[in-house]
Scaffold this active site. Sequence first.
Site, PDB file in Angstrom:
ATOM      1  CE  LYS A   1       1.672  -3.403  -0.291  1.00 49.97           C
ATOM      2  NZ  LYS A   1       2.626  -2.279  -0.467  1.00 49.97           N
TER       3      LYS A   1
ATOM      4  CG  ASP B   1      -0.688   1.025  -4.046  1.00 49.64           C
ATOM      5  OD1 ASP B   1      -1.720   1.670  -3.779  1.00 49.64           O
ATOM      6  OD2 ASP B   1       0.410   1.237  -3.503  1.00 49.64           O
TER       7      ASP B   1
ATOM      8  CE  LYS C   1       1.399   3.441  -5.612  1.00 47.46           C
ATOM      9  NZ  LYS C   1       2.447   3.727  -4.604  1.00 47.46           N
TER      10      LYS C   1
ATOM     11  CG  ASP D   1       2.000  -2.692  -3.738  1.00 49.47           C
ATOM     12  OD1 ASP D   1       3.146  -2.887  -3.293  1.00 49.47           O
ATOM     13  OD2 ASP D   1       1.207  -1.890  -3.222  1.00 49.47           O
TER      14      ASP D   1
ATOM     15  CG  ASP E   1       0.707   5.329  -2.130  1.00 42.52           C
ATOM     16  OD1 ASP E   1       0.322   4.189  -2.472  1.00 42.52           O
ATOM     17  OD2 ASP E   1       1.713   5.874  -2.602  1.00 42.52           O
TER      18      ASP E   1
ATOM     19  CD  GLU F   1      -1.037   0.268  -0.332  1.00 49.91           C
ATOM     20  OE1 GLU F   1      -0.336  -0.638  -0.795  1.00 49.91           O
ATOM     21  OE2 GLU F   1      -0.683   1.455  -0.332  1.00 49.91           O
TER      22      GLU F   1
ATOM     23  NE  ARG G   1       2.817   1.920   6.227  1.00 50.56           N
ATOM     24  CZ  ARG G   1       3.792   2.835   6.198  1.00 50.56           C
ATOM     25  NH1 ARG G   1       3.965   3.638   7.233  1.00 50.56           N
ATOM     26  NH2 ARG G   1       4.604   2.939   5.165  1.00 50.56           N
TER      27      ARG G   1
END
Length: 508
Positions: free
Chosen positions: A270, A275, A282, A293, A352, A354, A356
């Site tokens: 990933k 993010d 967030k 991230d 959020d 994201e 996956r």
Amino acid sequence: MTALTLSTAAAPGLRADAIVIGVAKGAKGPVVAPGAEAVDKAYDGKLAGVLETLGASGAEGEVTKLPAPSGFKAPLVLAVGLGAVPEKDADYDTEALRKAAGIAARTLTGSKKAAFALPLTDAADAGAIGEGALLGAYSFDAYKDNGKDPKAKNGKAPLAEVALLGGKPRDKAYKAAVERAVAVAEELNRARDLVNTPPNDLNPEAFAAIAQAAAKEHGIKVQVLDEKALAKGGYGGILGVGAGSASGPRLVKLSYTSSKAKKHLAFVGKGITYDSGGISLKPAGHNETMKCDMSGAASVFAAVVAAARLGLEVNVTGWLALAENMPSGSATRPGDVLRMYSGKTVEVLNTDAEGRLVLADALWAASQEKPDAIVDVATLTGAMMLALGNRTFGIMGNDDAFRSALHEAAEEVGEPAWPMPLPEHLRKGMDSATADIANMGERMGGGLVAGLFLREFVGEGITWAHLDIAGPAFNEGGPFGYTPKGGTGSGVRTLVRLAELTAAGDLG
């Protein structure tokens, strides 16, 4: 980077800034560990008593400084705690040695040379001590003006050289152990650098360029898909996550091949270079460290390069799913439906969630090559941090034996991990009335729900595991052992060890 050498020199006559020794915790007080015999002799066999007088107990992580005895060319003795004395006929744990070496290297910041006289019984110990020292000496100061050396740490350069006393420079096993330590540590530290780099300088395009340069240097084949190629290929997950950013997404494929390979591993990372949460923004206080991230992609990148440098007899393909998750007029909205690379549709209930989505596309792409196993690495869920804390990553998978093998590999190299289940009853929570699946499910067990989502995008019959490194990927506290503040490189050593075991035919 800190230089690492094997030395047969005697501690008293070695020119260095410090002699590093080990001290263990015994039943009746501190015990001087093997390797420090010359130092103990110079103290008339009373070194343990001197250390105890200075407050040392031998507890793990403890550091005690004392003047070197008369006749030594080094002015300082640095005693590092190793924890409990091993049981009779047992050797010191390699992780304890690795941590002690890391602490010593960090403590000796600003020094030019240190002689490490820690317990060293075989090549594995030499590798562990060397690796710990190189990881502990790490610093990231590219954005600091120290007024002296731009590479300096708080105005002082990292420890420049480590000599492993008791090493055997002409022994093939020792030489190989040190070479491995250097390759793994350098690549892990490269991953740390990437994680620590601010997002204004590390967007998906910049990350891809760094990967291309490293691939060229180490004979790795590389392919980069930009926005146009992703759109043409139908990578709806990666495109959907990157839609709100001015920096376009990328999918980077790194292929290391060996002419002697019998197995093929695929690593998927990933790579959300920043993010914000997207439209599902967030809350305040949760954005400041979101440059981390992309830690999964950094770890996969480092592991592939390390495998190439070590010349492992296994084919390793790394997939870096890179995007920046930002809110804007073009961003994916909660309620949108994305058509993934696999053809499945996903209703996005929370932008959020994201990671996956980008992983799903990369997992399906990796599956098309029919590797023997796929491992994805991601800072995926806060739920995993709630379950396992800040230092342990979770391992999920579709094969219990493979999950157990990964757990053993992680523990062997000193990366705390724990096997987690994928309860089938949690899958129903992701049912969608609009699409094939939603990207959110039940709140409780959220880390496991994310694993179940990813499983949907693994090709049939392919062994797969998922490492959720959300906790250990970024250390917001103070440094400990060989782990610095900031990016840690979590997962790199587990992936490299998996590749080594696969190359050796020890994973079936």
